[in-house]
Design a protein around this motif. Structure first.
Motif, PDB file in Angstrom:
ATOM      1  N   LYS A 289     -11.666  -5.360   5.068  1.00 10.78           N
ATOM      2  CA  LYS A 289     -11.106  -5.725   3.763  1.00 10.78           C
ATOM      3  C   LYS A 289     -11.942  -5.060   2.672  1.00 10.78           C
ATOM      4  CE  LYS A 289      -7.806  -8.766   4.797  1.00 10.78           C
ATOM      5  NZ  LYS A 289      -6.410  -8.649   4.355  1.00 10.78           N
ATOM      6  N   MET A 290     -11.257  -4.476   1.686  1.00  7.68           N
ATOM      7  CA  MET A 290     -11.942  -3.893   0.532  1.00  7.68           C
ATOM      8  C   MET A 290     -11.380  -4.518  -0.730  1.00  7.68           C
ATOM      9  SD  MET A 290     -12.124   0.178   1.455  1.00  7.68           S
ATOM     10  CE  MET A 290     -12.960   0.537  -0.089  1.00  7.68           C
TER      11      MET A 290
ATOM     12  N   ARG B  21      -5.809   2.346  -1.572  1.00 15.58           N
ATOM     13  CA  ARG B  21      -4.466   2.537  -0.999  1.00 15.58           C
ATOM     14  C   ARG B  21      -3.440   1.566  -1.582  1.00 15.58           C
ATOM     15  NH1 ARG B  21      -5.547   1.419   5.069  1.00 15.58           N
ATOM     16  NH2 ARG B  21      -6.717  -0.259   4.061  1.00 15.58           N
TER      17      ARG B  21
ATOM     18  N   LEU C  59     -11.785   5.449   5.178  1.00 13.15           N
ATOM     19  CA  LEU C  59     -12.317   4.351   4.376  1.00 13.15           C
ATOM     20  C   LEU C  59     -13.316   3.521   5.167  1.00 13.15           C
ATOM     21  CD1 LEU C  59      -9.089   3.178   2.543  1.00 13.15           C
ATOM     22  CD2 LEU C  59     -11.030   4.388   1.558  1.00 13.15           C
ATOM     23  N   ARG C  60     -13.095   3.385   6.468  1.00 14.75           N
ATOM     24  CA  ARG C  60     -14.022   2.624   7.299  1.00 14.75           C
ATOM     25  C   ARG C  60     -15.416   3.250   7.295  1.00 14.75           C
ATOM     26  NH1 ARG C  60     -13.031  -1.292  10.840  1.00 14.75           N
ATOM     27  NH2 ARG C  60     -10.914  -2.042  11.088  1.00 14.75           N
TER      28      ARG C  60
ATOM     29  N   ASP D  75     -11.538  -3.275  -3.617  1.00 20.75           N
ATOM     30  CA  ASP D  75     -10.973  -2.226  -4.481  1.00 20.75           C
ATOM     31  C   ASP D  75     -10.343  -1.123  -3.634  1.00 20.75           C
ATOM     32  OD1 ASP D  75     -13.316  -1.416  -3.387  1.00 20.75           O
ATOM     33  OD2 ASP D  75     -14.108  -0.460  -5.192  1.00 20.75           O
ATOM     34  N   ASP D  76      -9.563  -1.529  -2.642  1.00 22.17           N
ATOM     35  CA  ASP D  76      -8.932  -0.581  -1.720  1.00 22.17           C
ATOM     36  C   ASP D  76      -8.043   0.388  -2.509  1.00 22.17           C
ATOM     37  OD1 ASP D  76      -7.468   0.704   0.326  1.00 22.17           O
ATOM     38  OD2 ASP D  76      -7.703  -1.033   1.632  1.00 22.17           O
TER      39      ASP D  76
ATOM     40  N   MET E 135       0.838  -1.199   0.000  1.00 19.88           N
ATOM     41  CA  MET E 135       0.000   0.000   0.000  1.00 19.88           C
ATOM     42  C   MET E 135       0.874   1.251   0.000  1.00 19.88           C
ATOM     43  SD  MET E 135      -3.116  -0.825   2.645  1.00 19.88           S
ATOM     44  CE  MET E 135      -4.354  -2.057   2.265  1.00 19.88           C
TER      45      MET E 135
ATOM     46  N   LEU F  78      -7.019   4.981   6.825  1.00 20.26           N
ATOM     47  CA  LEU F  78      -7.915   3.868   7.129  1.00 20.26           C
ATOM     48  C   LEU F  78      -9.242   4.332   7.710  1.00 20.26           C
ATOM     49  CD1 LEU F  78      -8.481   0.848   7.396  1.00 20.26           C
ATOM     50  CD2 LEU F  78      -7.263   0.878   9.580  1.00 20.26           C
TER      51      LEU F  78
ATOM     52  N   ASP G 209     -18.053  -3.826   5.285  1.00 23.45           N
ATOM     53  CA  ASP G 209     -17.385  -5.020   4.743  1.00 23.45           C
ATOM     54  C   ASP G 209     -18.267  -6.258   4.764  1.00 23.45           C
ATOM     55  OD1 ASP G 209     -15.102  -7.402   5.911  1.00 23.45           O
ATOM     56  OD2 ASP G 209     -15.150  -6.623   3.889  1.00 23.45           O
TER      57      ASP G 209
ATOM     58  N   GLU H   5     -17.005   2.179   3.760  1.00 24.76           N
ATOM     59  CA  GLU H   5     -17.155   0.775   3.332  1.00 24.76           C
ATOM     60  C   GLU H   5     -17.730  -0.079   4.442  1.00 24.76           C
ATOM     61  OE1 GLU H   5     -16.419  -2.601   0.667  1.00 24.76           O
ATOM     62  OE2 GLU H   5     -16.602  -0.439   0.419  1.00 24.76           O
TER      63      GLU H   5
END
Length: 521
Positions: free
Chosen positions: A407-408, A413, A393-394, A410-411, A382, A390, A399, A397
């Motif tokens: 876990k993504m 990062r 993003l949480r 299409d993360d 990353m 992070l 999960d 998304e």
């Protein structure tokens, strides 16, 4: 759902007092007032198709085995003829021609005798392979004895090579057949209709397991329940087809291939036995599921005593997973892998450094055995400020039903080289250093973050009784596609049922999981 009118069932005679009526249709009483059970006269058409399927599977296996034995004979002949340094083998061609029929009949007969053609064992478990190994050993003794008594002078080198190569080829037959059957079942072919008998909570648990393990090929089409559940509804959407007293009527109506008895049934031992008598005329597989789950077959021993099918369970094996032998294997294997993979490690390090100039290794605190933290190593996949991004993003998304792990697929990062590293799990290679240090094992539960451990319930804490692993059941069973509950279930199964053979099997399956990249992101 009123009894007596369900599925057009005919009326039944009253149950005599003091006697348990069987789980089925009662048409009349005898002279002493005892109920007489009427056997179901009609064989299930669907079950008949299942019987035909089993027959052609067995036929294919026999034909494949004959071809493999012919190939093994040819390879053994070539091996002996290509080693003239061992001396002359006499007229090997004539001897092989004389012995071929004995080899074929003796080996195929031994396979049939030891259960090597039991197609019910093809789908899962090691029993079909154990049966084949026993049959090959038995065949070697049978063939050697017959050839000796008949005076056939067969080369010893030919004989040894034949049974080594032949056994491997026969095992390959079963492995290929298992893969083909599993592939077809996951695509909706060669599946079996299952009618489950028992209490609804147990039926739902079984339905969830069978829906998850599609390769088993079982579709639960209905439930037969004790009368106290007659008006209840299954949480898993399994239709309640009737109560246990109407079992035979439901079987004739549904025509399942498998009748599965779960826990929670009201039937007594005598009633169950009478039901088995009534099912004798139907070509239906009967399976009994005990009220114990997540226990490997090698921890269970069936020992019938005085007519009672006693199941003896070994205690969980979490302590066995800490044996010195496992640690010695980890050290030796990780050291060897580091040496072999050294050129690849160097190339990966150069690529990561050249991408953005950031650090090559990603270091993170993880929780190891008994909750002791350690420095976890990975190749950085990353951007350097991934951790600081992070939280944002949480918030965006949710999960896949996994409330603990983040876990993504299409993360944003992940770097371009990082996507390749993650796809083929090459970012995990520095963990071999963790194995050498003693922080981790080659095989074990997934190494957890401190914030994940803080969210553990009492069951999940059991994952910390052994060293975490580079790979494990979680990786070969779906990796990031798994929910948190599935991850915990697999890790606890591993801890409770540890064996060295299971470790080897997981490592072999890891190669396939890495190559297919299922659930890797």
């Amino acid at each position: 759902m009123s009894r007596g009118s369900r599925s057009g069932a005919p009326s039944r005679a009253p149950r005599p007092s003091g006697h348990g009526a069987p789980l089925g249709e009662l048409d009349r009483l005898d002279a002493d007032g005892q109920a007489i059970a009427v056997h179901a006269p009609r064989t299930s058409a669907y079950a008949g198709r299942q019987r035909w399927t089993r027959r052609w599977k067995r036929t294919i296996l026999v034909i494949a085995d004959v071809l493999q034995l012919l190939l093994a004979i040819a390879l053994a002949y070539l091996a002996r003829q290509s080693t003239p340094s061992l001396g002359r083998a006499g007229d090997l061609s004539a001897a092989v021609a004389e012995a071929a029929l004995v080899i074929g009949i003796g080996w195929i007969g031994a396979i049939a005798l030891f259960g090597g053609y039991d197609v019910r064992l093809l789908a899962s478990g090691p029993e079909i392979f154990r049966n084949l190994l026993r049959s090959s050993l038995g065949a070697a003794g049978i063939v050697a004895t017959v050839l000796y008594l008949s005076g056939v002078q067969l080369s010893r080198v030919f004989f040894v090579v034949l049974f080594i190569v032949g056994t491997l080829l026969l095992l390959l037959d079963r492995l290929v057949m298992r893969r083909v059957i599993g592939w077809l079942r996951r695509r909706g072919r060669m599946r079996s209709r299952v009618l489950v008998v028992g209490a609804l909570p147990y039926i739902d648990s079984i339905a969830r397991t069978l829906a998850r393990e599609q390769w088993l090929g079982y579709d639960v089409v209905g439930a037969v329940v004790p009368e106290r559940y007659e008006d209840a509804t299954s949480r898993e959407g399994i239709p309640v087809m009737g109560v246990e007293s109407d079992l035979l009527d439901v079987v004739r109506s549904v025509q399942p291939a498998v009748l599965l008895f779960a826990a929670g049934s009201d039937a007594s031992d005598e009633e169950f036995r009478r039901t088995a008598w009534q099912l004798e005329s139907l070509d239906i597989d009967v399976i009994v599921v005990p009220a114990v789950t997540e226990i490997s077959s090698d921890r269970m021993r069936m020992r019938p005593v005085a007519g009672l099918p006693l199941v003896h369970l070994d205690l969980p094996r979490s302590r066995d997973a800490l044996r010195l032998s496992k640690r010695m294997f980890d050290v030796a294997a990780s050291a060897l892998l580091l040496v072999v993979a050294a050129p690849l490690l160097a190339v990966i390090a150069v690529v990561i450094k050249a991408t953005d100039g950031g650090p090559v290794l990603f270091r993170q605190v993880r929780v190891g055995r008994d909750g002791v933290p350690f420095e976890f190593l990975k190749f950085r996949s990353m951007v350097p400020d991934a951790e600081s991004r992070l939280a944002a993003l949480r918030d965006e998304e949710i999960d896949r039903g996994n409330d603990v792990l983040f876990k993504m697929s299409d993360d944003p990062r992940i770097t371009r080289p990082g996507r390749i590293l993650r796809r083929y799990s090459m970012d995990e290679l520095p963990q071999l250093i963790n194995v050498l240090r003693g922080d981790m094992s080659l095989v074990g539960p997934r190494p957890a973050l401190p914030r994940e451990v803080a969210a553990y319930d009492q069951d999940a804490l059991r994952r910390l009784t052994v060293r975490p692993g580079i790979t494990g059941l979680w990786q070969v069973s779906g990796r990031s596609d798994l929910s948190w509950a599935e991850t915990v279930r697999l890790d606890m199964y591993y801890v409770d049922n540890w064996s060295f053979a299971q470790d080897v099997q997981i490592m072999v399956r890891t190669v396939r999981a890495v190559l297919t990249s299922d659930g890797a992101y």
